[in-house]
Design a protein around this motif. Structure first.
Motif, mmCIF file in Angstrom:
data_model
loop_
_atom_site.group_PDB
_atom_site.id
_atom_site.type_symbol
_atom_site.label_atom_id
_atom_site.label_comp_id
_atom_site.label_asym_id
_atom_site.label_seq_id
_atom_site.Cartn_x
_atom_site.Cartn_y
_atom_site.Cartn_z
ATOM 1 N N PHE A 24 0.843 -1.198 0.000
ATOM 2 C CA PHE A 24 0.000 0.000 0.000
ATOM 3 C C PHE A 24 0.878 1.247 0.000
ATOM 4 N N LYS B 166 -9.224 5.278 4.495
ATOM 5 C CA LYS B 166 -7.775 5.187 4.251
ATOM 6 C C LYS B 166 -7.081 4.400 5.347
ATOM 7 N N LYS C 121 -7.549 0.659 4.998
ATOM 8 C CA LYS C 121 -6.687 0.106 3.953
ATOM 9 C C LYS C 121 -5.253 -0.046 4.460
ATOM 10 N N GLU D 54 -5.033 -3.139 6.834
ATOM 11 C CA GLU D 54 -5.026 -4.389 6.076
ATOM 12 C C GLU D 54 -3.673 -4.612 5.405
#
Length: 687
Positions: free
Chosen positions: A472, A602, A605, A608
């Motif tokens: 990410f 955000k 995410k 994760e």
């Protein structure tokens, strides 16, 4: 086969034209940027601000930089977008330098700025020279040329221009080729003590005649050390990242006091300096062993001492006659320098540890970013037929070096997979990230200072939670690169843009958009940008509005400040922009809020991605454990056991590792084995 100068010129010209198209900027600006990036990376200068000015009466300048030691760097280009490689003669060199020296003289002594447009970059530079004329200690003129310097011109003597000591440097196309061919290593300093000081430096051998490397203990006079710093500046400290972290323009009070009040005790009070070199030439005479020449002297610890000697002599007119500094000098093979010098710097600085001390290209952050860039394919862009990758240049020159031994067809395939516009460096990444995560001022302070600020922040975060730097993070970084580069192109295309302050406008444009998003508990959908490899049109339209807002404010600094670029480096500039954020917010396109996501989304995410990275780390550790094998783990177990350096838990896991492949350590156990491996490295049990 080594590339000819003609071939290099052709490739450089193609790189220039591609960069001009990608950034939508003038060719002269792209030319200056390409070469000054090289100069900045290799320590010849600390930064560069573009300033293109040409007058009918024989004056010209194309860029400048003021450093912390009150030295001014003025740049002039010999560039005409030539199709063929040509020669640069001595007469032409002298004529070009005359134009830039005329600009300096007119600015310093004749108040040239009064004839210039107040919002122009050349006004700010000329006014700054006039205002600082009693403070500028030296002026260094750089000629950047797309031609090849004549063999008849080898050196230009130092001079005095408008009562200011002046030096001259020429970077022609052949010198640029030599620099790039050195695979990212800087052009080494070659210090001849006999030539510079009419004397050698007394020393003692300290390596006991071992073959691994040479080392010397030296007592170096303060006058000599100060003079070396005056002449070479940051190049002398280049390998020492801490030299940038320290406020090198501010003399350490304790060192200064000792120099002025107790010079006889300086040697006793000071810890001395640690340095490295590629080569050392010595002679034996009646007084003992003396060093006559050092190739590539690098101070990796003791930058504050060195700078303090220089500043105290300059500012306080203090005598350094009684000052001597102890120096430990290690001669390091160039092939080993990337590995050895950061370790020497780190270990030498343990008395006042800085988390970014070893933040070089071999830091695990950079290694992980490089691994992502070689593995992760970027989604197909609109209208394209194949996926590509972004190329992270962990060490300078990697992109070119990767192609150096390829056939033409292999090079074409490489460039199709890694297009040149998708290559980015460590300093590029620092720019992309700092405008979103840190004070935008840092980006305006120059590539090196911005990188050090970035390095310190990332190193602290890495120590705290390395899993933060995951796929990410990488994809978000690429999205930020896309936004940054799109904003550069956007600014250049605006009707109000006149060619000045683009870097400043871009940094603050992104920063004000980020500020508005944060106040609304929103953020840009970076993963969305990654998927399309293009910022959404509504964001681009908003950036255009923000760029005009920023430009209108920075070109009118407060009374008493004449140089816009210098104004953009101050906290007050950002504070002023923030105070008007609501005005900008009201003028943004209404659809901007539709392309943003919430902070909560955000954060989810990111959580994760951290979990995924933790799993990936475990898999990688298990793979590494198996590659090392049972025999090596047995050697490590025996060595650490003899030193009493294993906990019961570690000993138990090592017993499992010694049974590979009959028994396989779990991912969690393998992570502990990686920590044990670091212990083994520290003890010399594992290379």
């Amino acid at each position: 086969m080594q590339q000819t100068v003609q071939e290099f010129f052709h490739d450089f010209r193609q790189e220039l034209l591609a960069g001009t198209d990608a950034g939508n900027q003038f060719q002269i600006a792209e030319f200056m940027e390409l070469i000054t990036e090289e100069l900045t990376e290799t320590g010849f200068v600390e930064g560069f601000d573009f300033c293109h000015y040409r007058a009918l009466r024989g004056m010209r300048v194309d860029g400048y930089w003021f450093n912390d030691e009150n030295a001014l760097y003025l740049f002039i280009a010999d560039f005409d977008n030539r199709d063929e490689l040509e020669s640069l003669t001595r007469t032409e060199v002298e004529a070009v330098f005359k134009r830039v020296t005329n600009f300096f003289e007119a600015s310093r002594n004749r108040e040239l700025y009064r004839e210039l447009e107040e919002t122009s970059p050349e006004y700010g530079l000329s006014r700054e020279i006039a205002d600082r004329k009693g403070q500028i200690l030296s002026v260094n003129f750089f000629l950047l040329s797309e031609r090849v310097l004549s063999d008849r011109l080898q050196i230009l003597d130092d001079n005095v221009i408008a009562d200011t000591p002046a030096t001259y440097a020429i970077w022609d196309i052949s010198r640029l080729q030599r620099q790039r061919a050195s695979r990212g290593h800087k052009e080494p300093l070659d210090i001849d003590f006999q030539e510079m000081f009419d004397t050698g430096i007394s020393c003692l051998r300290a390596d006991l005649g071992l073959d691994s490397y040479q080392s010397y203990l030296i007592v170096i006079p303060g006058e000599i050390l100060s003079t070396l710093y005056e002449k070479h500046g940051s190049r002398l400290l280049e390998q020492n990242v801490r030299s940038f972290l320290q406020a090198r323009g501010k003399v350490n009070r304790g060192i200064r006091t000792t120099i002025i009040s107790e010079p006889n005790n300086f040697f006793a009070y000071n810890n001395g300096i640690t340095a490295t070199a590629q080569e050392v030439e010595t002679i034996e005479n009646g007084t003992g062993l003396q060093i006559m020449r050092i190739k590539d002297l690098q101070i990796v610890n003791g930058g504050q001492t060195t700078a303090s000697l220089f500043h105290t002599r300059r500012k306080d007119k203090a005598s350094l006659e009684k000052i001597f500094v102890q120096m430990k000098l290690s001669v390091i093979d160039p092939e080993e320098s990337e590995k050895m010098v950061p370790r020497i710097s780190e270990y030498a600085n343990t008395q006042n540890r800085v988390s970014a001390a070893d933040f070089y290209s071999n830091h695990p952050f950079h290694i992980r970013m490089e691994e992502f860039s070689r593995r992760i394919w970027a989604p197909v862009q609109h209208g394209e037929q194949r996926e590509t990758k972004w190329f992270y240049e962990r060490a300078r020159g990697q992109y070119a070096d990767a192609q150096s031994k390829m056939t033409p067809s292999e090079q074409r395939r490489f460039k199709a997979e890694y297009p040149r516009p998708q290559m980015f460096t460590k300093t590029d990444l620092a720019k992309f990230e700092n405008v979103w995560e840190d004070h935008p001022k840092w980006v305006n302070l120059g590539a090196q200072k911005n990188f050090v600020q970035f390095a310190g922040r990332i190193a602290r975060q890495w120590d705290k939670s390395p899993n933060t730097f995951n796929e990410f993070y990488y994809k978000r970084a690429i999205a930020r690169a896309l936004v940054f580069r799109r904003t550069e192109k956007l600014v250049s295309a605006q009707s109000w843009y006149d060619g000045g302050y683009r870097a400043n406008i871009v940094a603050y444009t992104i920063a004000v958009i980020r500020e508005i998003c944060e106040r609304q508990q929103k953020t840009v959908d970076f993963l969305g940008i990654w998927k399309t490899q293009e910022p959404p049109q509504m964001l681009i339209d908003s950036l255009a509005v923000a760029a005009k807002f920023v430009n209108e404010r920075i070109v009118h600094p407060p009374s008493g400040i004449s140089n816009v670029t210098e104004w953009c480096k101050k906290d007050a500039c950002w504070t002023g922009l923030q105070s008007d954020i609501e005005i900008l917010k009201a003028s943004l396109p209404a659809g901007i809020w539709d392309v943003l996501i919430s902070i909560d989304e955000k954060d989810e995410k990111m959580r994760e991605a951290k979990k995924t990275q933790k799993i990936d780390n475990g898999i990688d550790a298990q793979k590494k454990s198996l590659e090392i094998g049972a025999d090596q783990w047995s050697t490590i177990f025996q060595g650490l056991s003899e030193k009493g350096d294993l906990s019961p838990k570690e000993a138990g896991i090592l017993k499992i590792a010694q049974q590979i492949p009959a028994k396989i350590p779990s991912e969690k156990q393998s992570m502990i084995l990686m920590d044990i491996l670091e212990k083994a490295r520290d003890e010399g049990l594992y290379a």
